[in-house]
Scaffold this motif. Structure first.
Motif, PDB file in Angstrom:
ATOM      1  N   LYS A  90       0.800  -1.305  -0.039  1.00  0.00           N
ATOM      2  CA  LYS A  90      -0.052   0.102   0.039  1.00  0.00           C
ATOM      3  C   LYS A  90       0.766   1.140  -0.029  1.00  0.00           C
ATOM      4  N   ASP A  92       2.591   2.830  -2.246  1.00  0.00           N
ATOM      5  CA  ASP A  92       2.401   3.966  -3.393  1.00  0.00           C
ATOM      6  C   ASP A  92       0.831   4.400  -3.432  1.00  0.00           C
ATOM      7  N   ARG A  93       0.080   4.196  -2.524  1.00  0.00           N
ATOM      8  CA  ARG A  93      -1.277   4.515  -2.821  1.00  0.00           C
ATOM      9  C   ARG A  93      -1.716   6.002  -2.385  1.00  0.00           C
ATOM     10  N   ASN A  94      -2.373   6.577  -2.706  1.00  0.00           N
ATOM     11  CA  ASN A  94      -2.710   8.090  -2.365  1.00  0.00           C
ATOM     12  C   ASN A  94      -2.987   8.348  -0.906  1.00  0.00           C
ATOM     13  N   GLU A 117      -5.645   7.377   4.082  1.00  0.00           N
ATOM     14  CA  GLU A 117      -6.113   7.491   2.550  1.00  0.00           C
ATOM     15  C   GLU A 117      -7.626   8.170   2.909  1.00  0.00           C
ATOM     16  N   GLU A 181      -4.852   0.827   4.947  1.00  0.00           N
ATOM     17  CA  GLU A 181      -4.721   2.153   4.196  1.00  0.00           C
ATOM     18  C   GLU A 181      -3.256   2.362   4.278  1.00  0.00           C
ATOM     19  N   ASN A 182      -3.064   3.167   3.322  1.00  0.00           N
ATOM     20  CA  ASN A 182      -1.528   3.564   3.346  1.00  0.00           C
ATOM     21  C   ASN A 182      -1.265   4.822   4.456  1.00  0.00           C
ATOM     22  N   SER A 331      -9.150  11.099  -7.464  1.00  0.00           N
ATOM     23  CA  SER A 331      -9.171   9.744  -7.273  1.00  0.00           C
ATOM     24  C   SER A 331     -10.371   8.968  -7.932  1.00  0.00           C
ATOM     25  N   ASP A 336     -10.318   2.833  -6.260  1.00  0.00           N
ATOM     26  CA  ASP A 336     -10.097   3.031  -4.670  1.00  0.00           C
ATOM     27  C   ASP A 336     -10.641   2.168  -3.803  1.00  0.00           C
ATOM     28  N   SER A 339      -8.896  -1.441  -4.639  1.00  0.00           N
ATOM     29  CA  SER A 339      -7.725  -1.444  -4.089  1.00  0.00           C
ATOM     30  C   SER A 339      -7.627  -1.616  -2.466  1.00  0.00           C
TER      31      SER A 339
END
Length: 342
Positions: A90, A92-94, A117, A181-182, A331, A336, A339
């Motif tokens: 995770k 690299d996730r926004n 996130e 979550e990131n 997004s 989302d 993922s």
């Protein structure tokens, strides 16, 4: 008598049938019967115990127990390894939600941004508790980390969802596993004081619209200010200084100054995008009209000096806003959600 005998015979037959059916069921499905005779806990009981200790999800606890042959300690180790893999996937996730922590402790002050996130995760008690513990651990260490790698390597001693973590990186990793979550510690700044000036260097913080009433406060907009006095203030003098510091912190948040004045070097963590030129910085904190009191911040400071008999100066300040300087990423809701389920 005949009726009673017939009723008794009927109950006897029914009981016999029930026993026969149960025996047949047990022989056909032995795994469905709880092992009362051996005293071994069921999988459901083990899942409950593991969830109580780790706060992990039901599916994760079940997978951990199956993979570790129902050994609770091995299951906990399995969950730690799963957390590492989850964090790696995770990374690299926004992550553009979260909060700013503003914390003053002794001769130091900290601003820290912890991102998630979703705003849902950022408001969860576990997230807020971990953010406060991280901030406390950083200042308590006495270290002055120069970059993100150094702050993540700092030691800590607290629990995240039942797991004892020993470094800041471990805490971030565990949060990522818990919320799926990131979670990122994206930036921080520490305003230190010279050890010889601890009695005359004062720090104050302000968080606009904090998420709760706990300390240190967490929100999406925060400021710090560092003051220097000519001598150690008395309790009465300190009360007046604190009032001025509160006015100044709110001014920094609301009016967005870049420098203290043209005659003073830019603050350590000022936003260079507001600089007009080497000798012409704008806006200047001391020249701004106060958002709370009549007069400029400079005039209010002069009144403070007259009232206390001290020379009080603004030495440094910082103003941070969530995602300040970051590009706002659009997004894809469907992507989302997909993922987050991975």
């Amino acid at each position: 008598k005949t009726k009673n005998m017939l009723s008794l015979a009927s109950r006897t037959v029914n009981n016999s049938v029930h026993r026969a059916v149960r025996v047949s069921y047990v022989r056909a499905c032995p795994a469905a019967v709880r092992p009362y005779s051996t005293g071994a806990p069921s999988l459901l009981e083990l899942v409950k115990a593991l969830r109580k200790d780790t706060k992990a999800g039901i599916a994760d606890c079940r997978d951990a127990l199956v993979a570790s042959d129902n050994d609770l300690e091995k299951a906990k180790e399995w969950l730690v390894e799963r957390a590492k893999k989850t964090a790696s996937k995770k990374r690299d996730r926004n992550a553009q939600e979260g909060g700013m922590v503003a914390f003053v402790q002794g001769p130091s002050a900290l601003l820290m941004e912890l991102n998630s996130e979703t705003d849902f995760a950022a408001r969860e008690p576990e997230f807020l508790r971990a953010a406060r513990n991280i901030a406390t651990s950083v200042l308590s260490s006495g270290a002055r980390p120069a970059n993100k790698e150094e702050i993540l390597a700092l030691p800590c001693d607290f629990e995240v969802s039942g797991y004892h973590v020993t470094t800041i990186a471990d805490a971030i990793q565990q949060l990522t596993f818990v919320f799926k979550e990131n979670i990122q510690l994206s930036r921080f700044c520490i305003l230190p004081a010279n050890a010889a000036d601890n009695d005359t260097t004062l720090f104050y913080s302000y968080v606009h619209s904090p998420v709760d009433g706990e300390k240190p406060q967490i929100g999406k907009l925060a400021s710090l200010v560092q003051l220097k006095t000519s001598e150690k203030p008395t309790a009465a003098q300190l009360e007046k200084i604190e009032k001025f510091a509160n006015i100044t912190c709110i001014q920094i948040v609301g009016a967005k100054p870049s420098v203290i004045s043209n005659s003073v070097a830019p603050p350590t963590y000022a936003d260079p995008s507001n600089f007009v030129g080497e000798e012409d910085y704008e806006p200047q904190l001391l020249e701004q009209d106060s958002v709370l009191e009549s007069g400029t911040i400079g005039k209010i400071l002069n009144k403070l000096n007259s009232a206390t008999g001290l020379q009080v100066d603004i030495v440094d300040f910082a103003r941070w806003e969530l995602n300040q300087g970051k590009e706002k990423l659009e997004s894809d809701l469907a992507a989302d959600v997909k993922s987050m389920l991975e």
